[in-house]
Design an enzyme around this catalytic site. Structure first.
Site, mmCIF file in Angstrom:
data_model
loop_
_atom_site.group_PDB
_atom_site.id
_atom_site.type_symbol
_atom_site.label_atom_id
_atom_site.label_comp_id
_atom_site.label_asym_id
_atom_site.label_seq_id
_atom_site.Cartn_x
_atom_site.Cartn_y
_atom_site.Cartn_z
ATOM 1 N N SER A 9 0.865 -1.193 0.000
ATOM 2 C CA SER A 9 0.000 0.000 0.000
ATOM 3 C C SER A 9 0.893 1.231 0.000
ATOM 4 C CB SER A 9 -0.843 -0.018 1.282
ATOM 5 O OG SER A 9 -1.407 1.252 1.520
ATOM 6 N N TYR B 297 -1.450 -1.234 10.708
ATOM 7 C CA TYR B 297 -1.634 -1.461 9.260
ATOM 8 C C TYR B 297 -0.385 -1.010 8.507
ATOM 9 C CZ TYR B 297 -3.734 -1.187 4.565
ATOM 10 O OH TYR B 297 -4.009 -1.335 3.225
HETATM 11 N N1 NAD Z 1 -8.852 -0.150 0.061
HETATM 12 C C1 NAD Z 1 -7.794 0.576 -0.178
HETATM 13 O O1 NAD Z 1 -7.893 1.812 -0.353
HETATM 14 C C2 NAD Z 1 -6.439 -0.058 -0.229
HETATM 15 C C3 NAD Z 1 -5.331 0.756 -0.504
HETATM 16 C C4 NAD Z 1 -4.071 0.165 -0.585
HETATM 17 C C5 NAD Z 1 -3.924 -1.195 -0.402
HETATM 18 N N2 NAD Z 1 -5.023 -1.969 -0.128
HETATM 19 C C6 NAD Z 1 -4.796 -3.392 0.032
HETATM 20 O O2 NAD Z 1 -5.491 -4.085 -0.996
HETATM 21 C C7 NAD Z 1 -5.799 -5.410 -0.553
HETATM 22 C C8 NAD Z 1 -7.258 -5.687 -0.846
HETATM 23 O O3 NAD Z 1 -8.051 -4.838 -0.037
HETATM 24 P P1 NAD Z 1 -9.467 -4.291 -0.486
HETATM 25 O O4 NAD Z 1 -9.442 -2.839 -0.202
HETATM 26 O O5 NAD Z 1 -9.795 -4.775 -1.818
HETATM 27 O O6 NAD Z 1 -10.393 -4.958 0.643
HETATM 28 P P2 NAD Z 1 -11.496 -6.115 0.558
HETATM 29 O O7 NAD Z 1 -11.890 -6.392 1.960
HETATM 30 O O8 NAD Z 1 -12.552 -5.709 -0.397
HETATM 31 O O9 NAD Z 1 -10.697 -7.363 -0.021
HETATM 32 C C9 NAD Z 1 -9.917 -8.200 0.793
HETATM 33 C C10 NAD Z 1 -10.402 -9.621 0.672
HETATM 34 O O10 NAD Z 1 -9.551 -10.464 1.450
HETATM 35 C C11 NAD Z 1 -10.369 -11.443 2.079
HETATM 36 N N3 NAD Z 1 -9.671 -11.980 3.240
HETATM 37 C C12 NAD Z 1 -9.411 -11.353 4.410
HETATM 38 N N4 NAD Z 1 -8.772 -12.186 5.253
HETATM 39 C C13 NAD Z 1 -8.602 -13.354 4.576
HETATM 40 C C14 NAD Z 1 -8.026 -14.604 4.917
HETATM 41 N N5 NAD Z 1 -7.476 -14.818 6.117
HETATM 42 N N6 NAD Z 1 -8.037 -15.589 3.996
HETATM 43 C C15 NAD Z 1 -8.607 -15.403 2.772
HETATM 44 N N7 NAD Z 1 -9.179 -14.242 2.402
HETATM 45 C C16 NAD Z 1 -9.172 -13.234 3.306
HETATM 46 C C17 NAD Z 1 -11.652 -10.682 2.419
HETATM 47 O O11 NAD Z 1 -12.759 -11.550 2.659
HETATM 48 C C18 NAD Z 1 -11.833 -9.811 1.187
HETATM 49 O O12 NAD Z 1 -12.616 -10.460 0.211
HETATM 50 C C19 NAD Z 1 -5.437 -5.470 0.931
HETATM 51 O O13 NAD Z 1 -4.173 -6.086 1.069
HETATM 52 C C20 NAD Z 1 -5.360 -4.002 1.319
HETATM 53 O O14 NAD Z 1 -4.499 -3.792 2.404
HETATM 54 C C21 NAD Z 1 -6.271 -1.429 -0.048
#
Ligand code: NAD
Length: 270
Positions: A143, A156
């Site tokens: 991130s 985080y």
């Molecule tokens: N949302 C943002 O603005 C943002 C920004 C930068 C990075 N990220 C990163 O992007 C990635 C995806 O996040 P997102 O925003 O799409 O969130 P999201 O919650 O929509 O997607 C994450 C998915 O991971 C699954 N998950 C969580 N724990 C798990 C486990 N133990 N085993 C299997 N699946 C599991 C959840 O059920 C979910 O479907 C993450 O690593 C997050 O840190 C997000």
């Protein structure tokens, strides 16, 4: 020829948000797909969206037994694996360290690092030999929080910094057969990223922030003004997952919409 033609790609945490959008893009690029997520309702939705052609599995990537079952299913269905895309993660609710009760720090650290860091270690360990056989690729999700403050709270941010470092170490350990890279997204408009159970924030999602307010905040700090959705990150992941990438390993693509070069001294336009 499509970029992921003849590639078997596994997306972990592909049930919503980034992983789901990236999975969609990989499918468009011709990948044979496996997707694993620990949320049963999201796995059902994946099966509905993609049909039987995509292997959608319920599993927790922090559990070796679940990953073993996922590995067996992939071997049985496809007989190989060319790329592992790690997209699972949870958030810390952007709670500052001084607002965290001292007696919750242990549990908060364990909860966040368990999914955000240990989940990637377990996944890579489980599939590395298949990727070595195919000369494949790993793409992990960090991130912009790993590069600049206030992209999350301390737990985080530290977890995303750990992934950033892990990319280099794993590239070193798995060379020359496997290329390992990362992507550091900034905003994801259709995320369902959840907060930590430890602080009673499990039900709080990033998507709960009203869209207009989020858009205004985003535009005030980003050079690019279109709030990206998960699918917009697809081309970066697909390229790093593909055999087209012959030149990068151990690197992280910072997909920050210009956030890290935001206004510092100049007055805002009136
Ligand atoms: N949302 C943002 O603005 C943002 C920004 C930068 C990075 N990220 C990163 O992007 C990635 C995806 O996040 P997102 O925003 O799409 O969130 P999201 O919650 O929509 O997607 C994450 C998915 O991971 C699954 N998950 C969580 N724990 C798990 C486990 N133990 N085993 C299997 N699946 C599991 C959840 O059920 C979910 O479907 C993450 O690593 C997050 O840190 C997000």
């Amino acid at each position: 020829m499509k970029m992921l033609q003849d590639h078997v790609v596994l997306v972990t945490g592909g049930g919503s948000g980034l992983g789901r959008g990236v999975a969609r893009y990989c499918a468009q690029q011709g990948a044979s797909l496996a997707i694993v997520d620990n949320a049963p309702e999201k796995v059902s939705a994946l099966r509905q969206e993609f049909g039987a052609g995509v292997l959608a599995l319920q599993g927790d990537v922090t559990r070796v037994a679940d990953l073993q079952a996922c590995r067996s299913a992939i071997q049985q269905r496809f007989g190989r694996l060319d790329a592992l895309i790690g997209a699972q993660g949870i958030f810390d609710g952007n709670v500052a360290l001084l607002d965290t009760p001292p007696d919750r720090i242990d549990a908060l650290f364990d909860e966040i690092f368990h999914v955000n860091v240990k989940g990637y270690l377990h996944s890579v360990r489980m599939f590395a030999d298949l990727l070595q056989q195919s000369g494949g690729a790993i793409v992990l999700t960090t991130s912009t929080a790993a590069y600049a403050a206030d992209g999350g709270g301390s737990a985080y941010t530290a977890s995303k910094g750990a992934i950033r470092s892990l990319v280099g170490q794993l590239a070193f350990e798995l060379a020359p057969r496997v290329r390992v890279n990362g992507v550091a997204p900034a905003a994801i408009g259709n995320s369902q990223l959840r907060g930590p159970e430890t602080l009673g924030l499990r039900e709080r999602k990033q998507s709960d922030i009203p869209r207009d307010a989020f858009l205004e905040l985003f535009r005030s700090v980003s050079l690019l003004q279109d709030l990206p959705v998960a699918e917009d990150y697809g081309p970066l992941y697909a390229f790093l997952a593909s055999r087209s990438n012959k030149v990068m390993t151990g690197q992280t693509l910072v997909a920050d919409q210009g956030l890290l070069n935001r206004r510092v001294l100049s007055a805002p336009a009136s």
